[in-house]
Scaffold this motif. Structure first.
Motif, PDB file in Angstrom:
ATOM      1  N   HIS A  26       0.744  -1.031   0.047  1.00 29.83           N
ATOM      2  CA  HIS A  26       0.049   0.182  -0.053  1.00 29.83           C
ATOM      3  C   HIS A  26       0.922   1.115   0.039  1.00 29.83           C
ATOM      4  O   HIS A  26       0.501   2.181  -0.660  1.00 29.83           O
ATOM      5  N   PHE A  27       1.882   1.257   0.829  1.00 26.04           N
ATOM      6  CA  PHE A  27       2.893   2.306   1.034  1.00 26.04           C
ATOM      7  C   PHE A  27       4.276   2.202   0.134  1.00 26.04           C
ATOM      8  O   PHE A  27       4.828   2.973  -0.635  1.00 26.04           O
ATOM      9  N   LEU A  28       4.754   0.828   0.280  1.00 30.30           N
ATOM     10  CA  LEU A  28       6.139   0.783  -0.050  1.00 30.30           C
ATOM     11  C   LEU A  28       6.303  -0.139  -1.604  1.00 30.30           C
ATOM     12  O   LEU A  28       5.360  -1.141  -1.761  1.00 30.30           O
ATOM     13  N   HIS A  29       7.244   0.357  -2.149  1.00 27.02           N
ATOM     14  CA  HIS A  29       7.561  -0.493  -3.479  1.00 27.02           C
ATOM     15  C   HIS A  29       8.997  -0.800  -3.447  1.00 27.02           C
ATOM     16  O   HIS A  29       9.740   0.112  -3.656  1.00 27.02           O
ATOM     17  N   THR A  44      23.863  -6.559  -7.339  1.00 27.20           N
ATOM     18  CA  THR A  44      22.271  -6.212  -7.109  1.00 27.20           C
ATOM     19  C   THR A  44      22.209  -5.188  -6.010  1.00 27.20           C
ATOM     20  O   THR A  44      23.073  -5.056  -5.241  1.00 27.20           O
ATOM     21  N   ARG A  45      21.267  -4.702  -6.316  1.00 24.45           N
ATOM     22  CA  ARG A  45      20.889  -3.323  -5.415  1.00 24.45           C
ATOM     23  C   ARG A  45      19.436  -3.361  -5.031  1.00 24.45           C
ATOM     24  O   ARG A  45      18.650  -3.383  -6.225  1.00 24.45           O
ATOM     25  N   GLU A  46      19.161  -3.706  -3.842  1.00 25.99           N
ATOM     26  CA  GLU A  46      17.642  -3.669  -3.586  1.00 25.99           C
ATOM     27  C   GLU A  46      17.358  -2.146  -2.719  1.00 25.99           C
ATOM     28  O   GLU A  46      17.933  -1.857  -1.712  1.00 25.99           O
ATOM     29  N   PHE A  47      15.976  -1.692  -3.274  1.00 26.83           N
ATOM     30  CA  PHE A  47      15.879  -0.396  -2.841  1.00 26.83           C
ATOM     31  C   PHE A  47      14.357   0.019  -2.816  1.00 26.83           C
ATOM     32  O   PHE A  47      13.653  -0.913  -3.593  1.00 26.83           O
ATOM     33  N   VAL A  48      13.952   1.133  -2.214  1.00 23.36           N
ATOM     34  CA  VAL A  48      12.547   1.468  -2.347  1.00 23.36           C
ATOM     35  C   VAL A  48      12.350   2.456  -3.191  1.00 23.36           C
ATOM     36  O   VAL A  48      13.009   3.481  -3.198  1.00 23.36           O
TER      37      VAL A  48
END
Length: 207
Positions: A26-29, A44-48
């Motif tokens: 609902h808020f985070l992608h 790899t880079r994981e982020f919002v």
């Protein structure tokens, strides 16, 4: 170091190879990017992913500022903050600042000035917060979102500076807002006030 052009930074830049969706809440992608490093290797880079936000430093005629106290679940405590909020899809930065100030505090402003930008979490999000100043305030009725609970209060710049120094205020955007406020009031940093200023240009990291 001043911001430099893309050719100068080419030895530092990564390029996108592919993207995997991890969470669309609902808020985070949240995404995981595979990137090509300057060395040619992959990582790899994981982020919002974040649509952007605004923060408002609202100045009363007597020199005091408008602040909020709000419980923040990840911190499990009530935080002191400047009014702020997330951009809606397609929403202009100034329109968002005007909306958030009115909805959260009940104040509307006669004049606005864009101060600068803040990237609060560069290690794990692309969020950028536009910093706006507002003056010529008039108080009306606020309209909080469902499930939103916050107290609005007034403080002097001296009080705010003391809270920043003592650790009462630890919210990143509010600390930066206090820095801007101090330098604006001292005359070191100038603002261009307008009744309806233009939105600042978007900055995109060159690839």
């Amino acid at each position: 170091m001043p911001q430099t052009s893309a050719p100068v930074d080419a030895h530092l830049c990564e390029s996108l190879v592919s993207r995997t969706e991890l969470l669309q809440g609902h808020f985070l992608h949240v995404v995981r990017d595979t990137v090509s490093l300057p060395s040619g290797q992959e990582a790899t880079r994981e982020f919002v992913l974040h649509p952007g936000a605004v923060m408002v430093v609202a100045l009363l005629d007597d020199g005091r500022v408008v602040l909020e106290r709000q419980f923040r679940h990840p911190m499990q405590q009530v935080m002191i903050e400047f009014p702020a909020g997330k951009l809606d899809v397609g929403e202009r930065s100034l329109v968002c600042a005007q909306r958030e100030l009115l909805e959260e505090t009940g104040y509307s402003a006669r004049e606005w000035a864009f101060a600068g930008r803040l990237a609060p979490t560069i290690g794990y999000s692309n969020e950028i917060i536009d910093i706006w100043f507002a003056r010529g305030l008039s108080l009306g009725e606020r309209h909080l979102d469902d499930g939103e609970f916050l107290d609005v209060f007034i403080a002097s710049p001296t009080e705010l500076q003391a809270w920043c120094r003592s650790g009462v205020v630890i919210d990143c955007k509010t600390l930066v807002g206090a820095l801007w406020l101090h330098n604006v009031l001292s005359g070191d940093w100038k603002l261009q006030w307008d009744h309806s200023p233009s939105d600042p240009p978007h900055r995109i990291c060159a690839r």
